[in-house]
Design a protein around this motif. Structure first.
Motif, PDB file in Angstrom:
ATOM      1  N   TYR A  61       0.849  -1.187   0.000  1.00 44.14           N
ATOM      2  CA  TYR A  61       0.000   0.000   0.000  1.00 44.14           C
ATOM      3  C   TYR A  61       0.888   1.240   0.000  1.00 44.14           C
ATOM      4  O   TYR A  61       1.772   1.374   0.846  1.00 44.14           O
ATOM      5  N   PRO A  62       0.698   2.160  -0.936  1.00 44.78           N
ATOM      6  CA  PRO A  62       1.628   3.280  -1.101  1.00 44.78           C
ATOM      7  C   PRO A  62       1.412   4.437  -0.118  1.00 44.78           C
ATOM      8  O   PRO A  62       1.114   5.560  -0.520  1.00 44.78           O
ATOM      9  N   LEU A  63       1.585   4.164   1.174  1.00 47.41           N
ATOM     10  CA  LEU A  63       1.464   5.242   2.158  1.00 47.41           C
ATOM     11  C   LEU A  63       2.569   6.276   1.996  1.00 47.41           C
ATOM     12  O   LEU A  63       2.363   7.462   2.205  1.00 47.41           O
ATOM     13  N   HIS A  64       3.758   5.812   1.644  1.00 46.64           N
ATOM     14  CA  HIS A  64       4.927   6.695   1.580  1.00 46.64           C
ATOM     15  C   HIS A  64       5.589   6.653   0.213  1.00 46.64           C
ATOM     16  O   HIS A  64       6.789   6.791   0.099  1.00 46.64           O
ATOM     17  N   GLY A  65       4.851   6.418  -0.829  1.00 50.47           N
ATOM     18  CA  GLY A  65       5.409   6.330  -2.171  1.00 50.47           C
ATOM     19  C   GLY A  65       5.305   4.908  -2.692  1.00 50.47           C
ATOM     20  O   GLY A  65       4.703   4.050  -2.071  1.00 50.47           O
ATOM     21  N   ARG A  66       5.902   4.664  -3.826  1.00 55.44           N
ATOM     22  CA  ARG A  66       5.827   3.341  -4.440  1.00 55.44           C
ATOM     23  C   ARG A  66       6.867   2.411  -3.833  1.00 55.44           C
ATOM     24  O   ARG A  66       7.919   2.833  -3.409  1.00 55.44           O
ATOM     25  N   GLY A  67       6.563   1.129  -3.821  1.00 57.46           N
ATOM     26  CA  GLY A  67       7.467   0.137  -3.263  1.00 57.46           C
ATOM     27  C   GLY A  67       6.825  -0.550  -2.078  1.00 57.46           C
ATOM     28  O   GLY A  67       5.710  -0.225  -1.673  1.00 57.46           O
ATOM     29  N   PHE A  68       7.535  -1.490  -1.514  1.00 56.09           N
ATOM     30  CA  PHE A  68       7.018  -2.242  -0.380  1.00 56.09           C
ATOM     31  C   PHE A  68       7.443  -1.602   0.925  1.00 56.09           C
ATOM     32  O   PHE A  68       8.444  -0.899   0.992  1.00 56.09           O
ATOM     33  N   GLU A  69       6.654  -1.877   1.973  1.00 55.01           N
ATOM     34  CA  GLU A  69       6.961  -1.355   3.291  1.00 55.01           C
ATOM     35  C   GLU A  69       6.961  -2.492   4.304  1.00 55.01           C
ATOM     36  O   GLU A  69       6.205  -3.446   4.182  1.00 55.01           O
ATOM     37  N   LEU A  70       7.828  -2.385   5.296  1.00 55.09           N
ATOM     38  CA  LEU A  70       7.868  -3.294   6.432  1.00 55.09           C
ATOM     39  C   LEU A  70       7.265  -2.530   7.600  1.00 55.09           C
ATOM     40  O   LEU A  70       7.717  -1.428   7.912  1.00 55.09           O
ATOM     41  N   LEU A  71       6.222  -3.103   8.204  1.00 53.98           N
ATOM     42  CA  LEU A  71       5.493  -2.403   9.261  1.00 53.98           C
ATOM     43  C   LEU A  71       5.273  -3.317  10.460  1.00 53.98           C
ATOM     44  O   LEU A  71       5.317  -4.540  10.330  1.00 53.98           O
ATOM     45  N   THR A  72       5.003  -2.712  11.602  1.00 54.41           N
ATOM     46  CA  THR A  72       4.552  -3.465  12.771  1.00 54.41           C
ATOM     47  C   THR A  72       3.179  -2.964  13.162  1.00 54.41           C
ATOM     48  O   THR A  72       2.786  -1.840  12.847  1.00 54.41           O
ATOM     49  N   VAL A  73       2.458  -3.818  13.858  1.00 54.68           N
ATOM     50  CA  VAL A  73       1.168  -3.472  14.418  1.00 54.68           C
ATOM     51  C   VAL A  73       1.065  -4.192  15.760  1.00 54.68           C
ATOM     52  O   VAL A  73       1.622  -5.284  15.921  1.00 54.68           O
ATOM     53  N   ASN A  74       0.427  -3.573  16.724  1.00 52.38           N
ATOM     54  CA  ASN A  74       0.178  -4.272  17.985  1.00 52.38           C
ATOM     55  C   ASN A  74      -0.665  -5.507  17.708  1.00 52.38           C
ATOM     56  O   ASN A  74      -1.466  -5.518  16.770  1.00 52.38           O
ATOM     57  N   ALA A  75      -0.520  -6.538  18.517  1.00 53.77           N
ATOM     58  CA  ALA A  75      -1.250  -7.790  18.300  1.00 53.77           C
ATOM     59  C   ALA A  75      -2.764  -7.596  18.367  1.00 53.77           C
ATOM     60  O   ALA A  75      -3.513  -8.430  17.861  1.00 53.77           O
ATOM     61  N   ASN A  76      -3.214  -6.488  18.946  1.00 62.86           N
ATOM     62  CA  ASN A  76      -4.648  -6.212  18.983  1.00 62.86           C
ATOM     63  C   ASN A  76      -5.117  -5.398  17.780  1.00 62.86           C
ATOM     64  O   ASN A  76      -6.272  -4.998  17.703  1.00 62.86           O
ATOM     65  N   GLY A  77      -4.198  -5.111  16.820  1.00 64.17           N
ATOM     66  CA  GLY A  77      -4.563  -4.396  15.598  1.00 64.17           C
ATOM     67  C   GLY A  77      -4.393  -2.892  15.659  1.00 64.17           C
ATOM     68  O   GLY A  77      -4.688  -2.205  14.689  1.00 64.17           O
ATOM     69  N   THR A  78      -3.886  -2.357  16.745  1.00 61.24           N
ATOM     70  CA  THR A  78      -3.704  -0.905  16.873  1.00 61.24           C
ATOM     71  C   THR A  78      -2.261  -0.512  16.586  1.00 61.24           C
ATOM     72  O   THR A  78      -1.349  -1.330  16.643  1.00 61.24           O
TER      73      THR A  78
END
Length: 107
Positions: A55-72
């Motif tokens: 998803y291009p939140l910060h431009g084109r390309g892939f992103e590595l993200l974290t999320v809390n285990a509860n989805g926040t």
């Protein structure tokens, strides 16, 4: 808890979590079509999930993200990178003598 993706190998997928018996299915990521969130894994303490998204939140390309285990609290780690293709918390790498590269020792 079990992490899984829906619609793998299609144009759109998100990451979900459920109990081992299949109950309490809950969506963790909310990436809109036609983008995807995939290759999710739990952190060693189970409090976070790391995943890849196109998803291009910060431009084109892939992103590595974290999320809390509860989805926040989705947090980018690596943004706008063409070569981010897999995510895994893994373990600390060790040398051939059994010493962890981060300075600790193996058990």
């Amino acid at each position: 808890r079990v992490l899984f993706g829906n619609n793998n190998y299609r144009a759109h997928t998100n990451t979900f979590v459920m109990n081992p018996d299949g109950s309490r299915v809950r969506q963790l990521t909310g990436v809109p079509d036609p983008y995807s969130a995939f290759f999710a894994t739990y952190s060693p303490d189970g409090r976070h999930v790391v995943f890849i998204s196109d998803y291009p939140l910060h431009g084109r390309g892939f992103e590595l993200l974290t999320v809390n285990a509860n989805g926040t609290d989705v947090t980018p780690i690596i943004i706008h990178h063409p070569h981010v293709t897999y995510s895994d918390w893994g373990t600390s790498p060790t040398t051939d003598t059994g010493t962890r590269i981060d300075g600790g020792t193996t058990s």
